[in-house]
Scaffold this motif. Structure first.
Motif, PDB file in Angstrom:
ATOM      1  N   GLN A  86       5.612   9.022  10.495  1.00 54.17           N
ATOM      2  CA  GLN A  86       4.266   9.000   9.653  1.00 54.17           C
ATOM      3  C   GLN A  86       3.359   8.793   9.401  1.00 54.17           C
ATOM      4  OE1 GLN A  86       6.161   5.392   7.439  1.00 54.17           O
ATOM      5  NE2 GLN A  86       4.996   5.373   5.556  1.00 54.17           N
ATOM      6  N   TYR A  87       2.566   8.043  10.257  1.00 55.67           N
ATOM      7  CA  TYR A  87       1.196   8.606  10.802  1.00 55.67           C
ATOM      8  C   TYR A  87       0.808   9.210  11.690  1.00 55.67           C
ATOM      9  CZ  TYR A  87       1.748   4.178   7.646  1.00 55.67           C
ATOM     10  OH  TYR A  87       1.861   3.254   6.339  1.00 55.67           O
ATOM     11  N   GLN A  88      -0.263  10.224  11.856  1.00 58.23           N
ATOM     12  CA  GLN A  88      -0.956  10.619  12.671  1.00 58.23           C
ATOM     13  C   GLN A  88      -1.392  10.327  13.526  1.00 58.23           C
ATOM     14  OE1 GLN A  88       0.347  13.599  13.019  1.00 58.23           O
ATOM     15  NE2 GLN A  88       2.026  13.619  11.249  1.00 58.23           N
ATOM     16  N   LEU A  89      -1.270   9.345  13.784  1.00 50.81           N
ATOM     17  CA  LEU A  89      -1.497   8.318  15.231  1.00 50.81           C
ATOM     18  C   LEU A  89      -1.451   8.783  16.540  1.00 50.81           C
ATOM     19  CD1 LEU A  89      -1.857   5.144  13.374  1.00 50.81           C
ATOM     20  CD2 LEU A  89      -3.705   6.652  13.355  1.00 50.81           C
ATOM     21  N   TRP A 132      -2.373   3.700  18.547  1.00 56.08           N
ATOM     22  CA  TRP A 132      -1.042   2.910  17.909  1.00 56.08           C
ATOM     23  C   TRP A 132      -1.160   1.569  19.859  1.00 56.08           C
ATOM     24  CZ3 TRP A 132       1.446   2.234  13.724  1.00 56.08           C
ATOM     25  CH2 TRP A 132       1.518   3.522  12.956  1.00 56.08           C
TER      26      TRP A 132
END
Length: 552
Positions: free
Chosen positions: A168-171, A176
């Motif tokens: 969901q998140y482009q991290l 993280w």
């Protein structure tokens, strides 16, 4: 009795493999054992007393089911494999984990199972909550955060977040980890069991926590609903929404649940309320739903009754264990604090020791430098003393030289005065000589003029005499010789003598003039020589005065 007889009396066994969330165990079971015998063996091996939450699950024909406690293990429809595999899992969930989970092993098994369900996305959790739960999981595994030990990348091999959140998140993994570590650092001082309990307290508030979902239909043709069974009751969901139930039946409002083949009926306590009937695709699913309803309802009623002696003892032991652990944790915290303080004091002492050693080293270096400086100063002092002696000697010599120069200066002054006097005298002499020279030159001019006039007069006289002679004595030209006795001859001779005398006077006068001119030239030459000597002496005196000024 023979060994063969003993072998005949030994019961036949079969092997089972029990898989927990974090371990595997193998047991040998007797052929006649019921499900409860195997379950009790596993609970004893785990040291588990809160057995009512758990069960042995197996998969047959793609369907998960639970081992029945009152039937023999081999009489049930279990997989035909060796060893037979069972999963030891939580079958029923508590309403309030902090009050109902008494043993640490129970709490740990629930923590591992709920964590796995969240990571496998069987329980939905928001991204923010997953990060917080991950931080508690890290605290339970690694203890207090230590930046010196837990360097970046220490969570690289741990699975802490659902794949859905990662997608969901482009991290990056480092981002993280940074977010999890920020929360993890806030949990300092929390023990492992406290971290696991905090994890479960957050997880029990999630909508899908502890819910078993089954596809159902309100008629025999369509399966368009989901039925969920949990510790609070039975809930009906739409097929696409597992968070908010369309209808709920709490255990306190249910009068009866009945099961007949594929039909399941829920009768509310209120007789005027509508009876809810639904259908499942298989009879086994209906029976599984029925078993879960009975088990959850029994636990629901059990929670609302007075605790049994065993539960009271377990709670008392749990309280004592918690108090003991609390005291132990406090003691460990104090010891840790004291150890940290001791380490800090040690580091401070080491730092101070290093500082003192450094100061001592610097002092030694300064001492060496001071010694070297002292030696250098001694050498300089010796040199200065020698220089002072030399300077004193030079001063004495300078004083002598000064006195000599003063004397010389005095002499020079006197000589200068004399020289100036001589120069003045020379100038006066020169002026006199010039005047005398001018006077003599004028006299010479007058004399020359007089001489010239005399010669001119002589010439004129001679000419006149000749003219007279020619006029008076013309025969004298023919007869130049005459007798000396003649009177006219005598007169002539007197005139000649006069003329000769006058010539002699002229010659003498010319000679005197020439002699005086030569004397003048001689005196002028001597005077010029004397002037040159005086100039040389004056120049020498000036040089001596300059040198005397430099010496002074």
């Amino acid at each position: 009795m023979s060994i063969r007889g003993l072998k005949k009396k030994q019961p036949k066994t079969f092997k089972v493999r029990i898989i927990t969330v974090d371990a595997e165990m193998e047991f040998s079971c007797e052929m006649k054992w019921k499900g409860k015998d195997l379950f009790d063996l596993v609970c004893r091996a785990l040291g588990l007393r809160e057995t009512w939450f758990f069960g042995l699950q197996y998969t047959i024909k793609g369907m998960c089911t639970w081992l029945k406690m009152d039937k023999k293990v081999l009489d049930q429809e279990i997989p035909k494999e060796d060893p037979i595999s069972f999963h030891f899992l939580a079958k029923f969930y508590p309403e309030k984990v902090e009050e109902e989970l008494l043993q640490e092993i129970t709490q740990h098994l629930f923590f591992l199972q709920v964590k796995k369900q969240i990571l496998d996305e069987e329980i939905y959790c928001s991204p923010e909550a997953t990060v917080l739960l991950a931080s508690y999981a890290v605290q339970a595994k690694y203890g207090d955060y230590d930046p010196n030990f837990h360097e970046p990348g220490f969570l690289a091999h741990d699975e802490l977040l659902p794949k859905r959140v990662l997608r969901q998140y482009q991290l990056t993994a480092e981002m993280w980890e940074e977010k999890i570590t920020a929360w993890y650092a806030e949990h300092r001082g929390i023990a492992r069991d406290e971290a696991e309990m905090n994890y479960l307290k957050i997880a029990q508030d999630l909508e899908m926590y502890g819910v078993n979902y089954f596809p159902i239909a309100q008629n025999k043709n369509h399966t368009d609903l989901l039925l969920g069974v949990d510790a609070k009751g039975v809930h009906i969901y739409s097929i696409n929404n597992r968070f908010s139930p369309n209808k709920s039946f709490e255990w306190s409002s249910i009068r009866n649940i009945s099961c007949s083949e594929k039909e399941l009926t829920i009768k509310p306590l209120d007789k005027k309320a509508e009876v809810f009937k639904f259908f499942s695709s298989q009879l086994k699913v209906n029976k599984l739903i029925f078993q879960l309803c009975i088990g959850n309802h029994d636990l629901f009623m059990r929670r609302r009754k007075v605790d049994s002696i065993e539960i009271q003892q377990m709670k008392a032991q749990a309280r004592e264990e918690k108090a003991r652990k609390k005291m132990e944790n406090q003691r460990l915290a104090r010891e840790k604090q004291l150890r940290e303080e001791a380490e800090r004091a040690k580091e401070e002492l080491e730092r101070r020791l290093f500082q003192l050693e450094d100061e001592a080293r610097q002092a030694n270096e300064a001492l060496l430098r001071s010694q070297e400086a002292a030696e250098l100063l001694a050498e300089k002092a010796q040199i200065a003393e020698e220089e002072a002696k030399l300077l004193a000697q030079n001063a004495a010599e300078a004083e002598q030289e000064r006195q000599r120069l003063e004397i010389t200066a005095l002499k020079s002054k006197e000589e200068k005065r004399l020289m100036e006097q001589k120069m003045r005298e020379a100038e006066l002499i020169a002026v006199k000589l010039v005047k005398e020279s001018d006077r003599r030159a004028k006299e010479a001019e007058h004399l020359k003029q007089d001489l010239h006039e005399a010669r001119e007069a002589e010439r004129k006289a001679k000419q006149k005499l000749l003219d007279i002679t020619r006029l008076n004595y013309p025969h004298m030209a023919k007869y130049p010789q005459y007798s000396p006795g003649d009177s006219r001859d005598a007169n002539f001779d007197k005139g000649s003598i006069k003329l000769d005398l006058k010539d002699i006077d002229l010659k003498r006068l010319s000679f005197e003039i020439e002699r005086e001119r030569l004397d003048y030239l001689e005196n002028s030459r001597k005077f010029e020589d004397r002037l040159k000597e005086l100039k040389s002496e004056i120049h020498a005196l000036k040089l001596e005065e300059k040198q005397a000024g430099l010496y002074s």
